[in-house]
Design a protein around this motif. Sequence first.
Motif, mmCIF file in Angstrom:
data_model
loop_
_atom_site.group_PDB
_atom_site.id
_atom_site.type_symbol
_atom_site.label_atom_id
_atom_site.label_comp_id
_atom_site.label_asym_id
_atom_site.label_seq_id
_atom_site.Cartn_x
_atom_site.Cartn_y
_atom_site.Cartn_z
ATOM 1 N N ASP A 133 0.818 -1.203 0.000
ATOM 2 C CA ASP A 133 0.000 0.000 0.000
ATOM 3 C C ASP A 133 0.863 1.269 0.000
ATOM 4 O OD1 ASP A 133 -2.231 -1.584 -0.045
ATOM 5 O OD2 ASP A 133 -2.876 -1.152 1.998
ATOM 6 N N GLY A 134 1.953 1.236 -0.785
ATOM 7 C CA GLY A 134 2.764 2.444 -0.942
ATOM 8 C C GLY A 134 3.700 2.729 0.225
ATOM 9 N N LYS A 135 3.707 1.833 1.220
ATOM 10 C CA LYS A 135 4.610 2.059 2.371
ATOM 11 C C LYS A 135 6.002 1.531 2.031
ATOM 12 C CE LYS A 135 0.941 1.868 5.836
ATOM 13 N NZ LYS A 135 -0.252 1.351 5.104
ATOM 14 N N GLY A 136 7.019 2.096 2.714
ATOM 15 C CA GLY A 136 8.379 1.584 2.523
ATOM 16 C C GLY A 136 8.998 1.983 1.206
ATOM 17 N N GLN A 137 8.632 3.189 0.694
ATOM 18 C CA GLN A 137 9.305 3.634 -0.520
ATOM 19 C C GLN A 137 9.483 5.154 -0.537
ATOM 20 O OE1 GLN A 137 6.645 3.400 -4.185
ATOM 21 N NE2 GLN A 137 6.064 1.552 -3.082
ATOM 22 N N ALA A 138 10.483 5.601 -1.258
ATOM 23 C CA ALA A 138 10.781 7.033 -1.344
ATOM 24 C C ALA A 138 11.118 7.379 -2.790
ATOM 25 C CB ALA A 138 11.955 7.386 -0.428
ATOM 26 N N LEU A 139 10.507 8.437 -3.291
ATOM 27 C CA LEU A 139 10.774 8.903 -4.652
ATOM 28 C C LEU A 139 12.005 9.815 -4.635
ATOM 29 C CD1 LEU A 139 9.793 9.261 -7.639
ATOM 30 C CD2 LEU A 139 8.461 11.215 -6.810
ATOM 31 N N ILE A 140 12.944 9.523 -5.520
ATOM 32 C CA ILE A 140 14.136 10.371 -5.652
ATOM 33 C C ILE A 140 13.990 11.129 -6.968
ATOM 34 C CG2 ILE A 140 16.663 10.387 -5.866
ATOM 35 C CD1 ILE A 140 16.685 7.758 -4.244
ATOM 36 N N ARG A 141 13.626 12.432 -6.874
ATOM 37 C CA ARG A 141 13.353 13.197 -8.099
ATOM 38 C C ARG A 141 14.631 13.665 -8.775
ATOM 39 N NH1 ARG A 141 8.672 16.314 -5.011
ATOM 40 N NH2 ARG A 141 10.188 15.643 -3.446
ATOM 41 N N GLU A 142 15.679 13.923 -7.927
ATOM 42 C CA GLU A 142 16.965 14.312 -8.496
ATOM 43 C C GLU A 142 18.076 13.770 -7.600
ATOM 44 O OE1 GLU A 142 17.755 18.653 -7.405
ATOM 45 O OE2 GLU A 142 15.615 18.657 -7.923
ATOM 46 N N ALA A 159 20.331 14.830 -5.810
ATOM 47 C CA ALA A 159 20.561 15.455 -4.510
ATOM 48 C C ALA A 159 19.626 14.904 -3.435
ATOM 49 C CB ALA A 159 20.383 16.975 -4.625
ATOM 50 N N GLU A 160 18.522 14.287 -3.832
ATOM 51 C CA GLU A 160 17.569 13.757 -2.845
ATOM 52 C C GLU A 160 17.933 12.360 -2.356
ATOM 53 O OE1 GLU A 160 13.535 16.144 -4.365
ATOM 54 O OE2 GLU A 160 13.659 13.972 -4.570
ATOM 55 N N ALA A 161 18.956 11.768 -2.956
ATOM 56 C CA ALA A 161 19.261 10.357 -2.667
ATOM 57 C C ALA A 161 19.621 10.133 -1.200
ATOM 58 C CB ALA A 161 20.383 9.874 -3.576
ATOM 59 N N SER A 162 20.431 11.014 -0.640
ATOM 60 C CA SER A 162 20.883 10.786 0.735
ATOM 61 C C SER A 162 19.733 10.845 1.727
ATOM 62 C CB SER A 162 21.953 11.806 1.128
ATOM 63 O OG SER A 162 23.101 11.569 0.344
ATOM 64 N N ALA A 163 18.798 11.803 1.503
ATOM 65 C CA ALA A 163 17.643 11.919 2.400
ATOM 66 C C ALA A 163 16.771 10.666 2.296
ATOM 67 C CB ALA A 163 16.828 13.162 2.057
ATOM 68 N N ALA A 164 16.584 10.178 1.067
ATOM 69 C CA ALA A 164 15.781 8.965 0.875
ATOM 70 C C ALA A 164 16.446 7.801 1.597
ATOM 71 C CB ALA A 164 15.632 8.661 -0.614
ATOM 72 N N TYR A 165 17.782 7.739 1.479
ATOM 73 C CA TYR A 165 18.511 6.651 2.131
ATOM 74 C C TYR A 165 18.334 6.731 3.642
ATOM 75 C CZ TYR A 165 22.034 3.293 3.398
ATOM 76 O OH TYR A 165 22.664 2.197 3.932
ATOM 77 N N ALA A 166 18.442 7.952 4.175
ATOM 78 C CA ALA A 166 18.298 8.131 5.623
ATOM 79 C C ALA A 166 16.921 7.674 6.091
ATOM 80 C CB ALA A 166 18.533 9.603 5.995
ATOM 81 N N ALA A 167 15.877 7.908 5.254
ATOM 82 C CA ALA A 167 14.508 7.558 5.657
ATOM 83 C C ALA A 167 14.296 6.048 5.716
ATOM 84 C CB ALA A 167 13.504 8.186 4.687
ATOM 85 N N LEU A 168 15.010 5.318 4.871
ATOM 86 C CA LEU A 168 14.733 3.879 4.770
ATOM 87 C C LEU A 168 15.880 2.994 5.245
ATOM 88 C CD1 LEU A 168 13.000 3.835 1.256
ATOM 89 C CD2 LEU A 168 11.890 3.737 3.491
ATOM 90 N N ALA A 169 17.033 3.577 5.553
ATOM 91 C CA ALA A 169 18.219 2.781 5.875
ATOM 92 C C ALA A 169 17.960 1.856 7.057
ATOM 93 C CB ALA A 169 19.399 3.700 6.165
ATOM 94 N N GLY A 170 18.757 0.805 7.131
ATOM 95 C CA GLY A 170 18.606 -0.167 8.214
ATOM 96 C C GLY A 170 17.898 -1.418 7.731
ATOM 97 N N GLN A 171 17.340 -1.348 6.508
ATOM 98 C CA GLN A 171 16.691 -2.533 5.923
ATOM 99 C C GLN A 171 17.314 -2.756 4.548
ATOM 100 O OE1 GLN A 171 12.205 -2.138 6.309
ATOM 101 N NE2 GLN A 171 12.877 -0.077 6.812
ATOM 102 N N PRO A 172 17.286 -3.979 4.040
ATOM 103 C CA PRO A 172 17.777 -4.223 2.676
ATOM 104 C C PRO A 172 16.919 -3.430 1.692
ATOM 105 C CG PRO A 172 17.412 -6.291 3.872
ATOM 106 C CD PRO A 172 16.811 -5.202 4.685
ATOM 107 N N LEU A 173 17.598 -2.774 0.722
ATOM 108 C CA LEU A 173 16.883 -1.866 -0.180
ATOM 109 C C LEU A 173 17.115 -2.239 -1.637
ATOM 110 C CD1 LEU A 173 17.824 1.479 1.659
ATOM 111 C CD2 LEU A 173 15.649 0.248 1.813
ATOM 112 N N ILE A 174 16.256 -1.659 -2.475
ATOM 113 C CA ILE A 174 16.383 -1.829 -3.923
ATOM 114 C C ILE A 174 16.068 -0.481 -4.564
ATOM 115 C CG2 ILE A 174 14.005 -2.677 -4.069
ATOM 116 C CD1 ILE A 174 14.728 -4.295 -6.512
#
Lengths: 363, 363
Positions: A144-153, A155-170
């Motif tokens: 249901d759309g949980k556990g994801q972050a949109l990276i528009r450019e 420069a947003e990658a690090s913030a997205a990583y910070a929001a989801l880090a600690g779990q295996p990601l794709i």
Amino acid sequence: MEVGVLGAGQLGRMLALAGHPLGLRFCFLDPTPNSPASGLGEHVVAPWDDSAALARLARADVVTFEFENVPVDALHWLRDHVRVLPNPRALEVGRDRLQEKTRFRELGIPTADFRAVDDEASLLAAVAELGTPCLLKTRRFGYDGKGQALIREPAEASAAYAALAGQPLILEAFVRFQRELSILCVRGQSGETRFYPLIENQHREGILRLSRAPALQVSPEQRASAERHAERLLADLDYVGVLALELFDVGGTLFANELAPRVHNSGHFSIEGARTSQFENHLRAVCGLPLGDTSLLGPSAMLNLIGHVPPKAPLLEVPDLHLHDYGKAPRAQRKVGHLTLRARDDAELETRLAHVQALLASG
Amino acid sequence: MEVGVLGAGQLGRMLALAGHPLGLRFCFLDPTPNSPASGLGEHVVAPWDDSAALARLARADVVTFEFENVPVDALHWLRDHVRVLPNPRALEVGRDRLQEKTRFRELGIPTADFRAVDDEASLLAAVAELGTPCLLKTRRFGYDGKGQALIREPAEASAAYAALAGQPLILEAFVRFQRELSILCVRGQSGETRFYPLIENQHREGILRLSRAPALQVSPEQRASAERHAERLLADLDYVGVLALELFDVGGTLFANELAPRVHNSGHFSIEGARTSQFENHLRAVCGLPLGDTSLLGPSAMLNLIGHVPPKAPLLEVPDLHLHDYGKAPRAQRKVGHLTLRARDDAELETRLAHVQALLASG
């Protein structure tokens, strides 16, 4: 014959409602008391890995699941003691986005480009390779759309990583799709496979709101392509039961988005809209009974009831509307029920749908 | 909303299966443990007149029944403590053949001529008045051909009396009917009434075997007449819920045979054959919800499974066949389940019916 079910949510409830007429009995394992399926069979309230609870479930004739995040050890123990269908490998693949997308690619099923992300450095490299926009997702527990972050450019990658880090990601490339479709299929113990017509799905805030079956403007090639993709998955996973494959329509080409190794929300229309519901067909398959006809009785739509069940009387005035109240307490963003609408033709379905949507908006 | 149900047999089971999707909960009272409805709600196992059990049932929002021979005192106590629908008077009339036939006559509904029989002398007088053949029946507890004796000539009267004496009796003229029909109707709390199409029924050894909906070769006048008869009964009994009226077709004129103040075996086809099943419509009525569309999705047939459930796999191969296994232990002459068949047209229904009847004969 007794069917053990991992999970006692609304999918388990609807399995039981379809299974009692077939003479099946049910035993559910779910740690949450007073779940939607609780009153429709024995409900063992225990943690997923409770050994006494698993031993009880293993006394059933066959075990299936309506919930994907069952601990792998519990599944393996069960598989050693009772027939578990579908194949637990389908569940392991289906709940890990990296395994899932890798499988799609290995089977020649088009899917968004992707990279495994193990740390911030690998994310930055992956963003550079896939380009922006792109989507960072957890490999597991996303729905249901949980556990994801949109990276528009970038420069947003690090913030997205910070929001989801600690779990295996794709990291997944962003697919500019025209619409979302799904195909539901059922495979029996003999390997016989049947397909429901392609379904078109509309999400809002990451939650499925509306499904229409059949999807309109589907070419024979698209239908054949969806069935071919699903059939490859079913064979690869040595699958028995209902499987749903979510698809993106990208200029006519179908990209696999994800699979669900179980009955699926987008197939709820089939309770009244198809000759055999997805729930009955799943049970027929796992119990070794012949598969039922998957054709439609008429164009159908399914509307999820989110948050609360609106006043019932105005809805039940609508011809060919069927209410499915899951008996859940109201809560924001929670699926508490759904409506099925069926009609003689597309025009009648549109008229009824507009009327019901207006009722829901006011209720 | 909780519905209390007197009786937990297959009718209660099918009420519950139709009611859970509407968000209803169920509490059944029935002295027999492990009844067909037991697993689909709370089952209070107690005598019909157990005061604690009745008090539990009275905590439901509304009480209805699927079994007619509930003691009258229990019904009266319930009526003083909770809403009981349909009107218990309908049950009192429906379970006493003398009251029932008297009511038919008072309402101008054609029915076989009849006389009350209180002793052997009154039987002999009644036989002389009605002529032979005629039928001596118990006023109560008769079902599936039980509790009746055919008197072919006056000399057989005493033997028939000896077989049934000790219970209140009724003598009925023998009606030479061409076929047996039934009409099912539902009346809501507002008085709104809807009718299912006329059904044709075939009995063997006093047990319903086959129902077809709609009955073939029914004139508009016959349909209107059946609906008029049923409507008079519903209004007279201030009825809420589903009522079945069994009819004899005598050269085109419809004679009322008996009424059932509940969902009825001849209406089971409606689960898959009608837009709204008799079970859902009964619940909608007693819960004060709008009534559902009673029209058919296609010509339909219902076959009772008597004695045992035959092998399921060959049956489930038949398109548009639906199995309803009541979960009962096998026993000679016992209704343990039924099949519904639906088709696009009468010819297809005949073909499928012949095929299924051959399967049943071999199974």
